[in-house]
Design an enzyme around this catalytic site. Structure first.
Site, PDB file in Angstrom:
ATOM      1  N   SER A  67      17.415  49.132  12.952  1.00 11.35           N
ATOM      2  CA  SER A  67      16.834  47.754  12.749  1.00 11.35           C
ATOM      3  C   SER A  67      15.583  47.540  12.095  1.00 11.35           C
ATOM      4  O   SER A  67      15.223  46.633  11.556  1.00 11.35           O
ATOM      5  CB  SER A  67      16.882  46.879  14.167  1.00 11.35           C
ATOM      6  N   CYS A 104      22.005  43.403   4.663  1.00 11.33           N
ATOM      7  CA  CYS A 104      21.465  43.027   6.032  1.00 11.33           C
ATOM      8  C   CYS A 104      21.203  41.643   6.353  1.00 11.33           C
ATOM      9  O   CYS A 104      20.384  40.983   5.530  1.00 11.33           O
ATOM     10  CB  CYS A 104      20.197  43.733   6.188  1.00 11.33           C
ATOM     11  N   MET A 314      23.479  42.700  14.486  1.00  8.44           N
ATOM     12  CA  MET A 314      23.224  42.505  12.987  1.00  8.44           C
ATOM     13  C   MET A 314      23.691  41.117  12.478  1.00  8.44           C
ATOM     14  O   MET A 314      24.768  40.957  12.944  1.00  8.44           O
ATOM     15  CB  MET A 314      24.125  43.669  12.455  1.00  8.44           C
TER      16      MET A 314
END
Length: 392
Positions: A67, A104, A314
């Site tokens: 992350s 992302c 995510m």
């Protein structure tokens, strides 16, 4: 012996959703790193502090988790009706590898803010007060994303009272819309089925929903692989046998999805696909100590990123969850109770998240017009990063 001195490169360190990354304006990078290739990869590896056999990224900006081992490159968009081109690089921690295969979703929440503050969005598109709509071209997956960025007195408003589980402090809410979020073109369900049997030699045969939405994702039933769906990071990340089993499942799923041709290729594609497991709602205690009631969620979801269970969820996987939940019969939809739905609230290790999507079936093909979620973003530090001049 003479050593090449360090150089400094303008950069901004930002939190977006439950991730952190180093953001660059493309034109600020050294010339050799302004184009895809070895120089760019080597530069970003050195910025983040990889590869690090100690797994700590002490000599770089990375935070030693998937992350927080991330980089973003932005530029004025070359696409019609878009403001900014957004390129995302997931940097491996323990080896010299930058994965460009996906987006992302969490850092997407910070893209609009950075683009506005960096002058990449035309001034006439930014109100003095209100919401600025930033049209983002996601260059990794060739998709459009819309970010709704709050503005106060002509500048990005970062502070607020929006709370996001997995992030300690509140901030301003940023709505993110993923337009036609099927990832990478082609069918949303690459096998043509909403549920498949996935055979993994030496491990078993599992029901699986394999979907290209937000990011290619393999959904499994938690019970089929020996879990409840309420696990926290320590329950899985401390078990090397479990992690190896998930990686093997991921590799064989990638083949079935047509993402790779051989098992050996999976090691060069760590960022995609993701593996997640789902279960009907079950009460549990989140990593923060917060009690999550089964009555407050539609299902539980746990997902792995870069080989480890994610501490929250995510953003791109949340898009996949929203999309799959909206399509009757997928494992995600069934875990949430089945039927037609345009939103779900799911439990993850850090708490809960609500996501929405609208799906339709046209000529036998499922399509999702857009998936929507709320995140937040904040500049943590801005200035320059420094790297040895011969690092790239």
């Amino acid at each position: 012996m003479t050593h090449v001195p360090q150089i400094k490169i303008p950069a901004t360190y930002m939190r977006g959703g439950t991730s952190k990354g180093v953001f660059f304006n493309l034109t600020d990078l050294p010339k050799s790193a302004q184009v895809a290739g070895e120089a760019r990869d080597n530069l970003l590896l050195r910025v983040i502090g990889s590869p690090d056999p100690y797994g700590k990224q002490t000599d770089g900006m990375g935070g030693a988790t998937s992350s927080t081992s991330k980089t973003v490159i932005l530029s004025k968009s070359e696409q019609p009706d878009h403001d900014v081109d957004y390129l995302f690089g997931q940097v491996a921690i323990d080896r010299a590898f930058v994965d460009w295969s996906g987006n992302c979703g969490n850092l997407t929440a910070a893209v609009g803010s950075f683009a506005i503050s960096s002058g990449l969005v035309s001034a006439e598109r930014i109100p003095d007060n209100g919401i600025a709509t930033v049209r983002i071209w996601q260059a990794n997956i060739k998709k459009t994303i819309i970010a709704k960025v709050p503005i106060m007195n002509g500048e990005v408003q970062e502070t607020g009272d929006f709370e996001l589980d997995g992030v300690t402090f509140p901030a301003a809410e940023v709505e993110v819309q993923f337009i036609d979020p099927s990832a990478g073109g082609g069918s949303m369900f690459p096998t043509g089925n909403i549920v498949d049997e996935l055979e993994v030699p030496g491990i078993g045969i599992f029901k699986a929903t394999m979907i290209n939405a937000g990011i290619p994702t393999i959904f499994l039933n938690a019970a089929d692989i020996g879990y409840t769906g309420s696990e926290l990071q320590g329950d899985i990340n401390g078990d090397p046998n479990a992690l190896q089993r998930f990686e093997t499942i991921r590799a064989y799923g990638a083949i079935k999805m047509g993402l790779i041709e051989t098992i050996e290729e999976a090691v060069g594609r760590q960022h995609t696909p993701k593996v997640a497991f789902v279960a009907p709602p079950k009460s549990y205690t989140a990593s923060s100590g917060k009690s999550i009631s089964a009555d407050d969620i539609d299902l539980n979801v746990r997902a792995l990123s870069m080989g480890l269970l994610h501490h929250a969820m995510m953003g791109t996987a949340a898009v996949a969850i929203a999309t799959a939940a909206a399509i009757p019969g997928t494992l995600v939809n069934l875990a949430a109770g089945g039927g037609e739905r345009d939103a779900v609230r799911f439990g993850h290790p850090s708490g809960t998240l609500k996501v929405g999507a609208v799906a339709s079936c046209i000529d036998g093909e499922w399509r999702v017009d857009k998936a929507i979620m709320s995140r937040s973003a904040r500049v943590l530090m801005e200035g320059w990063v420094r790297v040895p001049g011969d690092a790239f």
